[in-house]
Write an enzyme that holds these catalytic residues in place. Structure first.
Site, PDB file in Angstrom:
ATOM      1  N   ASP A  63       0.812  -1.219   0.000  1.00 57.56           N
ATOM      2  CA  ASP A  63       0.000   0.000   0.000  1.00 57.56           C
ATOM      3  C   ASP A  63       0.846   1.271   0.000  1.00 57.56           C
ATOM      4  OD1 ASP A  63       0.913  -0.537   2.580  1.00 57.56           O
ATOM      5  OD2 ASP A  63      -1.064  -0.992   3.361  1.00 57.56           O
ATOM      6  N   ASP A 132      -7.818  -2.679  14.196  1.00 61.77           N
ATOM      7  CA  ASP A 132      -9.193  -2.970  13.762  1.00 61.77           C
ATOM      8  C   ASP A 132      -9.250  -4.195  12.836  1.00 61.77           C
ATOM      9  OD1 ASP A 132      -8.012  -2.004  11.466  1.00 61.77           O
ATOM     10  OD2 ASP A 132      -9.378  -0.297  11.203  1.00 61.77           O
ATOM     11  N   HIS A 134      -7.399  -4.627  10.098  1.00 63.42           N
ATOM     12  CA  HIS A 134      -7.090  -4.412   8.678  1.00 63.42           C
ATOM     13  C   HIS A 134      -5.808  -5.122   8.264  1.00 63.42           C
ATOM     14  CE1 HIS A 134      -4.921  -0.449   9.870  1.00 63.42           C
ATOM     15  NE2 HIS A 134      -3.976  -1.251   9.407  1.00 63.42           N
TER      16      HIS A 134
HETATM   17  C1  F6R Z   1       1.387  -1.476   6.144  1.00 60.37           C
HETATM   18  C2  F6R Z   1       0.081  -2.120   6.230  1.00 60.37           C
HETATM   19  C3  F6R Z   1      -0.724  -2.095   7.484  1.00 60.37           C
HETATM   20  C4  F6R Z   1       0.094  -2.376   8.745  1.00 60.37           C
HETATM   21  C5  F6R Z   1      -0.788  -2.286   9.973  1.00 60.37           C
HETATM   22  C6  F6R Z   1      -0.010  -2.507  11.251  1.00 60.37           C
HETATM   23  O1  F6R Z   1       1.946  -1.637   4.858  1.00 60.37           O
HETATM   24  O2  F6R Z   1      -0.347  -2.646   5.262  1.00 60.37           O
HETATM   25  O3  F6R Z   1      -1.738  -3.063   7.381  1.00 60.37           O
HETATM   26  O4  F6R Z   1       0.675  -3.648   8.652  1.00 60.37           O
HETATM   27  O5  F6R Z   1      -1.398  -1.023  10.019  1.00 60.37           O
HETATM   28  O6  F6R Z   1       0.912  -1.485  11.415  1.00 60.37           O
HETATM   29  P1  F6R Z   1       1.993  -1.520  12.586  1.00 60.37           P
HETATM   30  O7  F6R Z   1       2.945  -2.606  12.249  1.00 60.37           O
HETATM   31  O8  F6R Z   1       2.658  -0.160  12.506  1.00 60.37           O
HETATM   32  O9  F6R Z   1       1.250  -1.737  13.854  1.00 60.37           O
END
Ligand code: F6R
Length: 256
Positions: A63, A132, A134
């Site tokens: 992303d 959440d 995602h």
């Molecule tokens: C990043 C991505 C997000 C992160 C998620 C967790 O490329 O796709 O899904 O993996 O927001 O982020 P952290 O590791 O910062 O808690």
């Protein structure tokens, strides 16, 4: 799903690094799917320290924020350059990250899918998980069949990511993200999650129903999904004894 529980975040990153390194060594032209955020940082440091040959490796990132260019310090281009690519011998032409400044983002998303297809598909996709649930930036209620497209971040994700931007007011509202359908088509996924703040989302993803309200639960439909956790991230799972037993009793040909 295979659940691997490690004592702490460093050991979980070690396990993930071993899985990535094994692939890079055994398949020097592998196609890797990569993620950004805090969770993969120790993994990337370990892969750099391993001194692997990345000259034949191709990568696709999950992303990118819309509206910030590759030189913006919080862009995922800058993140990947600073935390991995500048320190390994990957060919710049083999790196793919969605372009947050694309003049026609929808055409760009279609072209991104096509490039993944032309590369032969993704061998191993790294995922983090949002509080959440995602994956990529597929927020709750994302279609489980979705492909690379534009998404609007939730307020929760914007505030979770505000720490990188010096306040949530600066976090872009829109992103380009691989879809859940795109992720489900990869040959193997490795979801890495560490810390207590991920425990609820992880429990929903692994032991809850498959629901777009927890996008990571869609990984239950993936034929080869590894979930690598530290004790904190595993703390709301109810079947930990079974997961540990399965891992400890893996047949020798499946040992990591
Ligand atoms: C990043 C991505 C997000 C992160 C998620 C967790 O490329 O796709 O899904 O993996 O927001 O982020 P952290 O590791 O910062 O808690």
């Amino acid at each position: 799903m295979e659940i691997i529980i490690q004592p702490d975040a460093d050991a979980a990153a070690d396990m993930a690094a071993r899985i990535f390194a094994n692939l890079i060594i055994s398949k020097p032209d592998a196609v890797l799917g990569l993620a950004t955020g805090s969770t993969p940082l120790p993994l990337y440091r370990k892969l750099i320290a391993a001194g692997l040959d990345w000259s034949g490796i191709t990568t696709f990132n999950l992303d990118e924020y819309i509206g910030i260019g590759p030189d913006h310090p919080q862009s995922y281009h800058a993140f990947m350059q600073g935390n991995l690519f500048s320190q390994v011998n990957i060919k710049p032409g083999n790196i793919h990250i969605p372009d947050g400044m694309a003049s026609d983002p929808e055409a760009h998303c279609r072209a991104y899918e096509e490039k993944i297809r032309q590369a032969g598909g993704i061998d191993l996709q790294l995922l983090g998980i949002g509080t959440d649930g995602h994956i990529g930036f597929n927020e709750p209620t994302s279609s489980l069949a979705s492909r690379t497209r534009i998404k609007t971040l939730t307020e929760r994700t914007r505030s979770d990511n505000a720490r990188f931007f010096g306040g949530s007011g600066e976090v872009p509202f829109h992103v380009i993200t691989m879809g859940i359908g795109t992720i489900l088509q990869t040959r193997k996924v490795l979801l890495l999650a560490t810390g207590k703040n991920k425990a609820r989302a992880v429990a929903g993803a692994v032991e809850g129903p498959v629901t777009s309200m927890n996008p990571a639960s869609a990984l239950q439909l993936h034929p080869s999904a590894l979930v690598c956790l530290d004790e904190d991230a595993a703390s709301e799972l109810t079947r930990c004894d079974y997961y540990r037993w399965v891992f400890d009793n893996k047949p020798s040909w499946q040992k990591i």
